[in-house]
Scaffold this motif. Structure first.
Motif, PDB file in Angstrom:
ATOM      1  N   SER A  12     -15.732  -4.575 -11.305  1.00 16.74           N
ATOM      2  CA  SER A  12     -15.262  -3.703 -12.198  1.00 16.74           C
ATOM      3  C   SER A  12     -13.613  -4.156 -12.445  1.00 16.74           C
ATOM      4  O   SER A  12     -13.040  -5.187 -11.442  1.00 16.74           O
ATOM      5  CB  SER A  12     -14.773  -2.359 -11.510  1.00 16.74           C
ATOM      6  OG  SER A  12     -13.718  -1.508 -11.817  1.00 16.74           O
ATOM      7  N   GLY A  13     -13.152  -4.302 -13.841  1.00 16.95           N
ATOM      8  CA  GLY A  13     -11.839  -4.636 -14.008  1.00 16.95           C
ATOM      9  C   GLY A  13     -10.703  -3.529 -13.911  1.00 16.95           C
ATOM     10  O   GLY A  13      -9.601  -3.674 -14.496  1.00 16.95           O
ATOM     11  N   ALA A  14     -11.022  -2.192 -13.616  1.00 17.36           N
ATOM     12  CA  ALA A  14     -10.223  -0.861 -13.840  1.00 17.36           C
ATOM     13  C   ALA A  14      -9.121  -1.092 -12.880  1.00 17.36           C
ATOM     14  O   ALA A  14      -9.065  -1.870 -11.838  1.00 17.36           O
ATOM     15  CB  ALA A  14     -11.046   0.132 -13.212  1.00 17.36           C
ATOM     16  N   LYS A  15      -7.951  -0.692 -13.279  1.00 18.24           N
ATOM     17  CA  LYS A  15      -6.629  -0.367 -12.322  1.00 18.24           C
ATOM     18  C   LYS A  15      -6.960   0.178 -11.159  1.00 18.24           C
ATOM     19  O   LYS A  15      -8.223   1.275 -11.069  1.00 18.24           O
ATOM     20  CB  LYS A  15      -5.573   0.321 -13.171  1.00 18.24           C
ATOM     21  CG  LYS A  15      -5.264  -0.479 -14.405  1.00 18.24           C
ATOM     22  CD  LYS A  15      -3.989   0.265 -14.976  1.00 18.24           C
ATOM     23  CE  LYS A  15      -3.387  -0.662 -16.245  1.00 18.24           C
ATOM     24  NZ  LYS A  15      -2.401   0.078 -16.854  1.00 18.24           N
ATOM     25  N   GLY A  16      -6.379   0.194 -10.070  1.00 20.08           N
ATOM     26  CA  GLY A  16      -6.554   0.905  -8.867  1.00 20.08           C
ATOM     27  C   GLY A  16      -6.844   0.013  -7.795  1.00 20.08           C
ATOM     28  O   GLY A  16      -7.051  -1.172  -8.030  1.00 20.08           O
ATOM     29  N   VAL A  17      -7.076   0.596  -6.458  1.00 24.22           N
ATOM     30  CA  VAL A  17      -7.568  -0.187  -5.395  1.00 24.22           C
ATOM     31  C   VAL A  17      -9.004   0.237  -4.710  1.00 24.22           C
ATOM     32  O   VAL A  17      -9.286  -0.292  -3.728  1.00 24.22           O
ATOM     33  CB  VAL A  17      -6.172  -0.241  -4.442  1.00 24.22           C
ATOM     34  CG1 VAL A  17      -4.904  -0.829  -4.953  1.00 24.22           C
ATOM     35  CG2 VAL A  17      -6.083   1.096  -3.915  1.00 24.22           C
ATOM     36  N   ALA A  47     -10.445  -6.739  -3.153  1.00 22.25           N
ATOM     37  CA  ALA A  47     -10.217  -7.406  -2.266  1.00 22.25           C
ATOM     38  C   ALA A  47     -11.015  -7.391  -1.223  1.00 22.25           C
ATOM     39  O   ALA A  47     -11.332  -8.333  -0.398  1.00 22.25           O
ATOM     40  CB  ALA A  47      -8.841  -6.999  -1.746  1.00 22.25           C
ATOM     41  N   GLY A  48     -11.810  -6.258  -0.694  1.00 23.33           N
ATOM     42  CA  GLY A  48     -12.445  -6.129   0.183  1.00 23.33           C
ATOM     43  C   GLY A  48     -13.739  -6.526   0.139  1.00 23.33           C
ATOM     44  O   GLY A  48     -14.352  -7.251   1.226  1.00 23.33           O
ATOM     45  N   GLU A  94      -0.260  -8.474  -8.878  1.00 18.90           N
ATOM     46  CA  GLU A  94      -0.969  -7.161  -9.126  1.00 18.90           C
ATOM     47  C   GLU A  94      -1.781  -7.012  -7.738  1.00 18.90           C
ATOM     48  O   GLU A  94      -2.368  -7.987  -7.257  1.00 18.90           O
ATOM     49  CB  GLU A  94      -1.804  -7.420 -10.528  1.00 18.90           C
ATOM     50  CG  GLU A  94      -1.005  -7.545 -11.608  1.00 18.90           C
ATOM     51  CD  GLU A  94      -1.723  -7.153 -12.717  1.00 18.90           C
ATOM     52  OE1 GLU A  94      -2.829  -6.328 -12.978  1.00 18.90           O
ATOM     53  OE2 GLU A  94      -1.681  -7.878 -13.812  1.00 18.90           O
ATOM     54  N   ALA A  95      -1.762  -5.710  -7.372  1.00 20.20           N
ATOM     55  CA  ALA A  95      -2.693  -5.297  -6.296  1.00 20.20           C
ATOM     56  C   ALA A  95      -4.427  -5.509  -6.693  1.00 20.20           C
ATOM     57  O   ALA A  95      -4.707  -5.251  -7.693  1.00 20.20           O
ATOM     58  CB  ALA A  95      -2.352  -4.011  -5.746  1.00 20.20           C
ATOM     59  N   ASP A  96      -5.168  -5.888  -5.575  1.00 25.83           N
ATOM     60  CA  ASP A  96      -6.536  -5.641  -5.494  1.00 25.83           C
ATOM     61  C   ASP A  96      -7.134  -6.353  -6.568  1.00 25.83           C
ATOM     62  O   ASP A  96      -7.901  -6.098  -7.348  1.00 25.83           O
ATOM     63  CB  ASP A  96      -6.915  -4.173  -5.741  1.00 25.83           C
ATOM     64  CG  ASP A  96      -8.422  -4.206  -5.226  1.00 25.83           C
ATOM     65  OD1 ASP A  96      -8.694  -4.740  -4.298  1.00 25.83           O
ATOM     66  OD2 ASP A  96      -9.184  -3.380  -5.962  1.00 25.83           O
ATOM     67  N   LEU A  97      -6.399  -7.755  -6.794  1.00 25.95           N
ATOM     68  CA  LEU A  97      -7.125  -8.826  -7.798  1.00 25.95           C
ATOM     69  C   LEU A  97      -6.993  -8.237  -9.147  1.00 25.95           C
ATOM     70  O   LEU A  97      -7.549  -8.720 -10.238  1.00 25.95           O
ATOM     71  CB  LEU A  97      -8.540  -9.038  -7.414  1.00 25.95           C
ATOM     72  CG  LEU A  97      -8.998  -9.548  -5.991  1.00 25.95           C
ATOM     73  CD1 LEU A  97     -10.315 -10.146  -5.980  1.00 25.95           C
ATOM     74  CD2 LEU A  97      -8.058 -10.709  -5.900  1.00 25.95           C
ATOM     75  N   GLY A  98      -6.064  -7.355  -9.449  1.00 29.37           N
ATOM     76  CA  GLY A  98      -5.878  -6.983 -10.934  1.00 29.37           C
ATOM     77  C   GLY A  98      -5.308  -7.862 -11.628  1.00 29.37           C
ATOM     78  O   GLY A  98      -4.721  -8.797 -11.323  1.00 29.37           O
ATOM     79  N   ALA A  99      -5.747  -7.796 -12.989  1.00 27.17           N
ATOM     80  CA  ALA A  99      -5.250  -8.889 -13.889  1.00 27.17           C
ATOM     81  C   ALA A  99      -4.991  -8.482 -15.356  1.00 27.17           C
ATOM     82  O   ALA A  99      -5.102  -9.220 -16.225  1.00 27.17           O
ATOM     83  CB  ALA A  99      -6.817  -9.746 -14.220  1.00 27.17           C
ATOM     84  N   HIS A 100      -4.348  -7.154 -15.263  1.00 23.89           N
ATOM     85  CA  HIS A 100      -3.819  -6.698 -16.513  1.00 23.89           C
ATOM     86  C   HIS A 100      -2.749  -7.438 -17.080  1.00 23.89           C
ATOM     87  O   HIS A 100      -2.611  -7.466 -18.308  1.00 23.89           O
ATOM     88  CB  HIS A 100      -3.264  -5.192 -16.524  1.00 23.89           C
ATOM     89  CG  HIS A 100      -4.634  -4.208 -16.336  1.00 23.89           C
ATOM     90  ND1 HIS A 100      -5.378  -3.975 -15.315  1.00 23.89           N
ATOM     91  CD2 HIS A 100      -5.184  -3.412 -17.183  1.00 23.89           C
ATOM     92  CE1 HIS A 100      -6.594  -3.383 -15.593  1.00 23.89           C
ATOM     93  NE2 HIS A 100      -6.393  -2.807 -16.626  1.00 23.89           N
ATOM     94  N   GLY A 101      -1.891  -8.293 -16.576  1.00 26.46           N
ATOM     95  CA  GLY A 101      -0.906  -8.936 -16.946  1.00 26.46           C
ATOM     96  C   GLY A 101      -1.216 -10.091 -17.658  1.00 26.46           C
ATOM     97  O   GLY A 101      -0.600 -10.426 -18.545  1.00 26.46           O
ATOM     98  N   PHE A 102      -2.376 -10.346 -17.468  1.00 23.51           N
ATOM     99  CA  PHE A 102      -2.804 -11.654 -18.218  1.00 23.51           C
ATOM    100  C   PHE A 102      -3.139 -11.246 -19.789  1.00 23.51           C
ATOM    101  O   PHE A 102      -3.021 -12.042 -20.707  1.00 23.51           O
ATOM    102  CB  PHE A 102      -4.287 -12.170 -17.569  1.00 23.51           C
ATOM    103  CG  PHE A 102      -4.521 -13.718 -18.371  1.00 23.51           C
ATOM    104  CD1 PHE A 102      -3.925 -14.695 -17.743  1.00 23.51           C
ATOM    105  CD2 PHE A 102      -5.577 -13.728 -19.308  1.00 23.51           C
ATOM    106  CE1 PHE A 102      -4.292 -15.907 -18.360  1.00 23.51           C
ATOM    107  CE2 PHE A 102      -5.886 -14.911 -19.738  1.00 23.51           C
ATOM    108  CZ  PHE A 102      -5.270 -15.954 -19.384  1.00 23.51           C
ATOM    109  N   ILE A 103      -3.733 -10.092 -19.691  1.00 28.08           N
ATOM    110  CA  ILE A 103      -3.720  -9.359 -21.141  1.00 28.08           C
ATOM    111  C   ILE A 103      -2.569  -9.790 -22.035  1.00 28.08           C
ATOM    112  O   ILE A 103      -2.765  -9.886 -23.164  1.00 28.08           O
ATOM    113  CB  ILE A 103      -4.271  -8.103 -21.062  1.00 28.08           C
ATOM    114  CG1 ILE A 103      -5.627  -7.962 -20.263  1.00 28.08           C
ATOM    115  CG2 ILE A 103      -4.426  -7.591 -22.562  1.00 28.08           C
ATOM    116  CD1 ILE A 103      -6.053  -6.485 -19.939  1.00 28.08           C
ATOM    117  N   GLU A 104      -1.506  -9.347 -21.289  1.00 28.31           N
ATOM    118  CA  GLU A 104      -0.211  -9.293 -22.206  1.00 28.31           C
ATOM    119  C   GLU A 104      -0.001 -10.695 -22.352  1.00 28.31           C
ATOM    120  O   GLU A 104       0.800 -11.214 -23.353  1.00 28.31           O
ATOM    121  CB  GLU A 104       0.918  -8.306 -21.274  1.00 28.31           C
ATOM    122  CG  GLU A 104       0.714  -6.926 -21.679  1.00 28.31           C
ATOM    123  CD  GLU A 104       0.363  -6.376 -22.999  1.00 28.31           C
ATOM    124  OE1 GLU A 104       1.357  -6.897 -23.872  1.00 28.31           O
ATOM    125  OE2 GLU A 104      -0.533  -5.536 -23.119  1.00 28.31           O
TER     126      GLU A 104
END
Length: 271
Positions: A12-17, A47-48, A94-104
């Motif tokens: 999943s690429g969704a936001k959240g943890v 991350a788990g 970004e928490a939990d391997l989030g990657a939304h910053g790369f989109i911007e």
């Protein structure tokens, strides 16, 4: 067989943890049915999953339902490991391997809606996706398209952070090692179709038919009669990997050149 354990991961690429859509299944060598793996909390974080993978040893083959590379358009021509490092650097906070910053960070490359102009101008496909499309088995989605239920781009970016941190051999970006773990990209629906089904597997009767075609025994009688499609994706991936991993042609797609292998990568199970 080179591998003795097979792991299917729906990602999943969704936001959240915490992500109910992230599911993990394991198949041991032989014909026993796949087993669903859950963390103590009952719901995986990305991350788990990374921590769990880091604790594995031996000859394990892991298939993750996420892209590991982008089509080699002018702005994405560097070797994939360099791209994974860039995603990690940009998104490190970004928490939990989030990657939304790369989109911007690379906003001009992605399509998020009509404001970005005609969708097809940014909906680039990798060679592996073009081969899959030509097979008639399904219609792939560009991982540059980040809008809609079928989008895979956000999962691709979070997977890149996992790959960068895991530091395992990743096929086909790295040579296939003689021993130890390997991780690769898969498309769960391809394994369902190899098992005779189009669409998602959400009931144990259909799952057992598909498992049998992959040489697997049926799920235990106590397994739920119905379940979310993410569970079906993980289970059929584990069994599908076990069924085809010792067949050389899956490792040698005709269109997989050395240049594609280090930039775009390939979806295992597409030839």
């Amino acid at each position: 067989m080179r591998f003795s354990r097979f792991v299917g991961i729906d990602w999943s690429g969704a936001k959240g943890v915490r992500h109910p859509s992230v599911q993990v299944a394991v198949c041991e060598a032989g014909d026993a049915p796949p087993q669903l793996v859950l963390p103590p909390s009952g719901v995986w974080s990305r991350a788990g999953v990374l921590d769990w993978l880091g604790g594995l040893s031996g000859d394990v083959l892991v298939g993750m339902d996420a892209g590991f590379g982008f089509a080699a358009v002018p702005s994405f021509t560097q070797p994939a490991r360099g791209l994974w490092a860039e995603v990690e650097t940009v998104c490190a906070g970004e928490a939990d391997l989030g990657a939304h910053g790369f989109i911007e960070h690379r906003r001009e490359a992605f399509w998020l809606g009509v404001a970005d102009g005609p969708r097809h101008l940014r909906a680039h496909l990798r060679v592996t996706e073009l081969v899959y499309k030509q097979s008639g088995l399904g219609v792939p989605t560009s991982n540059f398209v980040l809008l809609g239920a079928s989008q895979v781009g956000k999962a691709t970016l979070t997977a890149m952070r996992l790959l960068h941190r895991l530091q395992w051999p990743v096929w086909p970006f790295d040579p296939l090692t003689e021993r130890g773990p390997v991780i690769l990209e898969i498309y769960a629906q391809a394994f369902a179709r190899l098992g005779g089904f189009r669409g998602k597997l959400r009931d144990v009767e259909s799952l057992n038919i598909a498992l049998a075609r992959h040489g697997s025994l049926p799920m235990p009688a106590a397994f739920p009669a119905t379940f979310p499609d993410h569970v079906g994706d993980a289970l059929i991936t584990g069994a599908g990997l076990r069924a085809i991993a010792d067949q050389p042609h899956w490792w040698q797609p005709a269109a997989l050149t050395p240049a594609i292998a280090v930039t775009e990568g390939w979806t295992f199970g597409v030839v």
